[in-house]
Design a protein around this motif. Structure first.
Motif, PDB file in Angstrom:
ATOM      1  N   ARG A 122       0.704  -1.175  -0.477  1.00 32.05           N
ATOM      2  CA  ARG A 122      -0.240   0.202  -0.249  1.00 32.05           C
ATOM      3  C   ARG A 122       0.884   0.787  -0.313  1.00 32.05           C
ATOM      4  NH1 ARG A 122      -4.329  -3.004   4.187  1.00 32.05           N
ATOM      5  NH2 ARG A 122      -5.609  -3.524   3.381  1.00 32.05           N
ATOM      6  N   ARG A 123       2.141   1.089   1.176  1.00 33.38           N
ATOM      7  CA  ARG A 123       2.743   2.140   0.830  1.00 33.38           C
ATOM      8  C   ARG A 123       3.041   2.101  -0.839  1.00 33.38           C
ATOM      9  NH1 ARG A 123       4.031   0.351   5.385  1.00 33.38           N
ATOM     10  NH2 ARG A 123       6.341  -1.000   4.698  1.00 33.38           N
ATOM     11  N   ARG A 124       4.101   1.734  -1.603  1.00 29.07           N
ATOM     12  CA  ARG A 124       4.266   1.839  -2.841  1.00 29.07           C
ATOM     13  C   ARG A 124       3.304   2.160  -3.680  1.00 29.07           C
ATOM     14  NH1 ARG A 124       6.774  -3.937  -4.205  1.00 29.07           N
ATOM     15  NH2 ARG A 124       7.602  -3.120  -2.148  1.00 29.07           N
ATOM     16  N   HIS A 125       1.911   1.536  -3.721  1.00 30.32           N
ATOM     17  CA  HIS A 125       1.152   1.859  -4.373  1.00 30.32           C
ATOM     18  C   HIS A 125       0.589   3.980  -4.070  1.00 30.32           C
ATOM     19  CE1 HIS A 125      -2.070   0.876  -6.825  1.00 30.32           C
ATOM     20  NE2 HIS A 125      -2.897   1.811  -6.859  1.00 30.32           N
ATOM     21  N   ALA A 126       0.456   4.046  -2.234  1.00 27.28           N
ATOM     22  CA  ALA A 126       0.770   5.354  -2.369  1.00 27.28           C
ATOM     23  C   ALA A 126       1.277   7.041  -2.871  1.00 27.28           C
ATOM     24  CB  ALA A 126       0.415   5.593  -0.567  1.00 27.28           C
ATOM     25  N   GLY A 127       2.433   5.910  -2.922  1.00 27.88           N
ATOM     26  CA  GLY A 127       3.856   6.426  -3.347  1.00 27.88           C
ATOM     27  C   GLY A 127       2.635   6.865  -5.544  1.00 27.88           C
ATOM     28  N   MET A 128       2.924   5.739  -5.771  1.00 24.29           N
ATOM     29  CA  MET A 128       3.039   5.924  -6.877  1.00 24.29           C
ATOM     30  C   MET A 128       1.591   7.080  -7.635  1.00 24.29           C
ATOM     31  SD  MET A 128      -0.197   5.064  -9.764  1.00 24.29           S
ATOM     32  CE  MET A 128      -0.471   3.189  -8.891  1.00 24.29           C
ATOM     33  N   LEU A 129       0.555   6.496  -6.537  1.00 19.87           N
ATOM     34  CA  LEU A 129      -0.524   7.868  -6.888  1.00 19.87           C
ATOM     35  C   LEU A 129       0.027   9.034  -6.572  1.00 19.87           C
ATOM     36  CD1 LEU A 129      -3.306   6.262  -4.898  1.00 19.87           C
ATOM     37  CD2 LEU A 129      -2.885   6.008  -6.919  1.00 19.87           C
ATOM     38  N   ASP A 130       0.623   9.427  -5.512  1.00 23.90           N
ATOM     39  CA  ASP A 130       1.415  10.921  -5.081  1.00 23.90           C
ATOM     40  C   ASP A 130       1.728  10.879  -6.962  1.00 23.90           C
ATOM     41  OD1 ASP A 130       0.067  11.098  -3.026  1.00 23.90           O
ATOM     42  OD2 ASP A 130       2.066  10.389  -1.796  1.00 23.90           O
ATOM     43  N   VAL A 131       2.632  10.788  -7.446  1.00 25.04           N
ATOM     44  CA  VAL A 131       3.234  11.119  -8.896  1.00 25.04           C
ATOM     45  C   VAL A 131       2.664  11.206 -10.209  1.00 25.04           C
ATOM     46  CG1 VAL A 131       5.000  10.690 -10.479  1.00 25.04           C
ATOM     47  CG2 VAL A 131       5.456  10.278  -7.858  1.00 25.04           C
ATOM     48  N   LEU A 144      -6.848   8.903 -11.092  1.00 25.53           N
ATOM     49  CA  LEU A 144      -5.979   7.977 -11.648  1.00 25.53           C
ATOM     50  C   LEU A 144      -6.405   8.033 -13.215  1.00 25.53           C
ATOM     51  CD1 LEU A 144      -3.438   7.029 -10.985  1.00 25.53           C
ATOM     52  CD2 LEU A 144      -4.675   4.782 -10.935  1.00 25.53           C
ATOM     53  N   ASP A 145      -5.525   8.335 -14.047  1.00 25.49           N
ATOM     54  CA  ASP A 145      -5.903   8.676 -15.742  1.00 25.49           C
ATOM     55  C   ASP A 145      -5.454   6.646 -15.874  1.00 25.49           C
ATOM     56  OD1 ASP A 145      -5.842  11.287 -15.862  1.00 25.49           O
ATOM     57  OD2 ASP A 145      -4.199  11.485 -16.339  1.00 25.49           O
ATOM     58  N   HIS A 146      -6.247   6.555 -16.548  1.00 22.45           N
ATOM     59  CA  HIS A 146      -6.685   4.904 -16.638  1.00 22.45           C
ATOM     60  C   HIS A 146      -7.935   5.003 -17.418  1.00 22.45           C
ATOM     61  CE1 HIS A 146      -5.039   1.109 -16.871  1.00 22.45           C
ATOM     62  NE2 HIS A 146      -6.499   0.324 -15.978  1.00 22.45           N
ATOM     63  N   GLY A 147      -7.105   3.500 -18.273  1.00 23.80           N
ATOM     64  CA  GLY A 147      -8.780   4.344 -19.674  1.00 23.80           C
ATOM     65  C   GLY A 147     -10.038   2.686 -19.096  1.00 23.80           C
ATOM     66  N   GLU A 148      -9.366   1.834 -18.219  1.00 22.71           N
ATOM     67  CA  GLU A 148     -10.523   1.029 -17.647  1.00 22.71           C
ATOM     68  C   GLU A 148     -11.588   1.413 -16.319  1.00 22.71           C
ATOM     69  OE1 GLU A 148      -9.929  -3.491 -15.552  1.00 22.71           O
ATOM     70  OE2 GLU A 148      -8.451  -2.750 -16.163  1.00 22.71           O
ATOM     71  N   VAL A 162     -10.168   6.036  -5.209  1.00 21.90           N
ATOM     72  CA  VAL A 162      -9.519   6.322  -6.054  1.00 21.90           C
ATOM     73  C   VAL A 162     -10.285   6.323  -7.429  1.00 21.90           C
ATOM     74  CG1 VAL A 162      -7.786   5.545  -7.510  1.00 21.90           C
ATOM     75  CG2 VAL A 162      -6.895   5.659  -4.861  1.00 21.90           C
ATOM     76  N   ILE A 163     -10.609   6.817  -7.252  1.00 19.63           N
ATOM     77  CA  ILE A 163     -11.205   6.060  -9.274  1.00 19.63           C
ATOM     78  C   ILE A 163     -10.717   6.647 -10.180  1.00 19.63           C
ATOM     79  CG2 ILE A 163     -12.077   8.247  -9.378  1.00 19.63           C
ATOM     80  CD1 ILE A 163     -14.964   6.885  -9.986  1.00 19.63           C
ATOM     81  N   THR A 164     -10.673   6.436 -11.985  1.00 20.09           N
ATOM     82  CA  THR A 164     -10.124   6.392 -13.017  1.00 20.09           C
ATOM     83  C   THR A 164     -10.861   6.836 -13.433  1.00 20.09           C
ATOM     84  OG1 THR A 164     -10.983   3.660 -13.870  1.00 20.09           O
ATOM     85  CG2 THR A 164      -8.783   4.179 -12.760  1.00 20.09           C
ATOM     86  N   THR A 165     -10.274   7.275 -14.254  1.00 24.82           N
ATOM     87  CA  THR A 165     -11.014   8.610 -15.871  1.00 24.82           C
ATOM     88  C   THR A 165     -11.794   8.113 -16.368  1.00 24.82           C
ATOM     89  OG1 THR A 165      -8.908   8.184 -17.355  1.00 24.82           O
ATOM     90  CG2 THR A 165      -8.569  10.098 -15.599  1.00 24.82           C
ATOM     91  N   GLY A 166     -11.391   6.946 -16.808  1.00 27.97           N
ATOM     92  CA  GLY A 166     -12.554   5.401 -17.537  1.00 27.97           C
ATOM     93  C   GLY A 166     -13.301   5.462 -16.569  1.00 27.97           C
ATOM     94  N   ALA A 167     -13.410   5.297 -15.129  1.00 27.83           N
ATOM     95  CA  ALA A 167     -14.800   5.382 -14.646  1.00 27.83           C
ATOM     96  C   ALA A 167     -15.573   6.472 -14.493  1.00 27.83           C
ATOM     97  CB  ALA A 167     -14.444   4.561 -12.686  1.00 27.83           C
ATOM     98  N   LEU A 168     -14.788   7.634 -14.898  1.00 31.44           N
ATOM     99  CA  LEU A 168     -15.484   8.823 -14.369  1.00 31.44           C
ATOM    100  C   LEU A 168     -16.235   8.738 -16.043  1.00 31.44           C
ATOM    101  CD1 LEU A 168     -13.404  11.441 -12.929  1.00 31.44           C
ATOM    102  CD2 LEU A 168     -15.240  10.778 -11.956  1.00 31.44           C
TER     103      LEU A 168
END
Length: 319
Positions: A122-131, A144-148, A162-168
């Protein structure tokens, strides 16, 4: 020794019983109608088996007469347990207590392994989300910019939805609000800790039937519980529509996602809700919960109390 035999037999039978996985038929049974209570019952069932195994070892090592004759001096009994004076300990006391110690050590080790491993991911993923992610103040979530089409929550000290742009892009605004309410319900309820407990017990006992079934059922029930919490503020039809859109989404394994393999079944549950448990059904569930939690202790305590009463109150006997 009778108490030890009863507790050991219960632990073996309950653990190895053929817990067949049934198809959840829209989850209209009592567990689907009261997921919070069902989660508690599954955890209590696992705890009762572990407690029975440990208390069986205690009952072997500490005979009932020792407890009855020295009930007011429990520390003295423990000190004299392996001594030659006083009430003799069982010849199997050392082996029994060693087995109990191994069980405790195994559960603690697996619990720590599950929590540390999930926390690291989770800490690793949180760092990815920060970027890569951006916080949307209006949604109160990370986008998060992601088509799925995916929506999930990342538990932890800074728990976030967290929600992706694909969901939005595929959900209406009211559906987005409903699915984010589902994810916040996971965060507020600390459902990741419930799942970690179930995973640790399953790992500790080598995926034996009871613990494996409890793990899978609890994973399903926390989703139902989050659906119910979200449905308090959002129409069920919006939750159902969002679940249909997110059914094929793949959230990270260490996160809690709104979609997944149970999504379509949960859609039926949202659109055709079963009535809540009646008072009698709820009382029966609470009674079962109490019996699971208190039963093992009562089995091991009754012989000692009986011996105490027989020794000090000669006119009273429980046996």
């Amino acid at each position: 020794m009778t108490a030890a035999a009863v507790l050991a037999a219960y632990a073996i039978v309950a653990t190895l019983a053929p817990w067949r996985r049934r198809e959840p038929r829209a989850l209209a049974g009592w567990a689907g109608r009261a997921p919070r209570l069902a989660i508690a019952v599954w955890l209590a069932a696992c705890a009762s088996v572990v407690a029975s195994a440990l208390l069986a070892a205690v009952a072997v090592a500490l005979p009932a007469p020792a407890v009855g004759h020295r009930l007011a001096e429990l520390f003295e009994v423990c000190a004299m347990l392996f001594s030659e004076g006083g009430v003799p300990a069982s010849p199997f006391a050392g082996a029994a207590l060693s087995c109990a110690g191994l069980v405790v050590a195994r559960v603690v080790y697996c619990g720590a392994a599950v929590l540390i491993g999930a926390g690291r991911e989770r800490r690793r993923h949180a760092g990815m989300l920060d970027v890569l992610g951006r916080h949307d103040g209006e949604l109160g979530a990370i986008v998060l910019d992601h088509g799925e089409a995916v929506a999930y929550c990342l538990p932890g000290r800074r728990g976030r939805a967290v929600i992706t742009t694909g969901a939005l892009g595929s959900l209406a605004p009211e559906q987005v609000a409903a699915v984010l309410a589902h994810e916040r319900a996971h965060l507020r309820g600390r459902h990741h800790l419930v799942l970690a407990a179930a995973e640790a017990l399953s790992m500790a006992f080598f995926r034996l039937p009871l613990f494996a079934r409890a793990r899978s059922e609890i994973a399903r029930l926390v989703e139902l519980l989050a659906d119910d919490v979200a449905a308090r503020r959002h129409p069920r039809v919006h939750i159902a529509a969002a679940l249909v859109r997110l059914a094929t989404g793949n959230a990270p394994a260490f996160a809690l996602g709104a979609g997944g393999e149970t999504a379509l079944i949960r859609v039926r549950r949202m659109l055709s809700p079963a009535p809540p448990l009646g008072r009698g059904e709820r009382l029966a569930g609470l009674a079962a919960l109490g019996a699971l939690l208190a039963g093992p202790a009562a089995v091991v305590a009754i012989p000692g109390v009986g011996s105490f009463l027989a020794h000090h109150c000669h006119t009273i006997s429980l046996f």
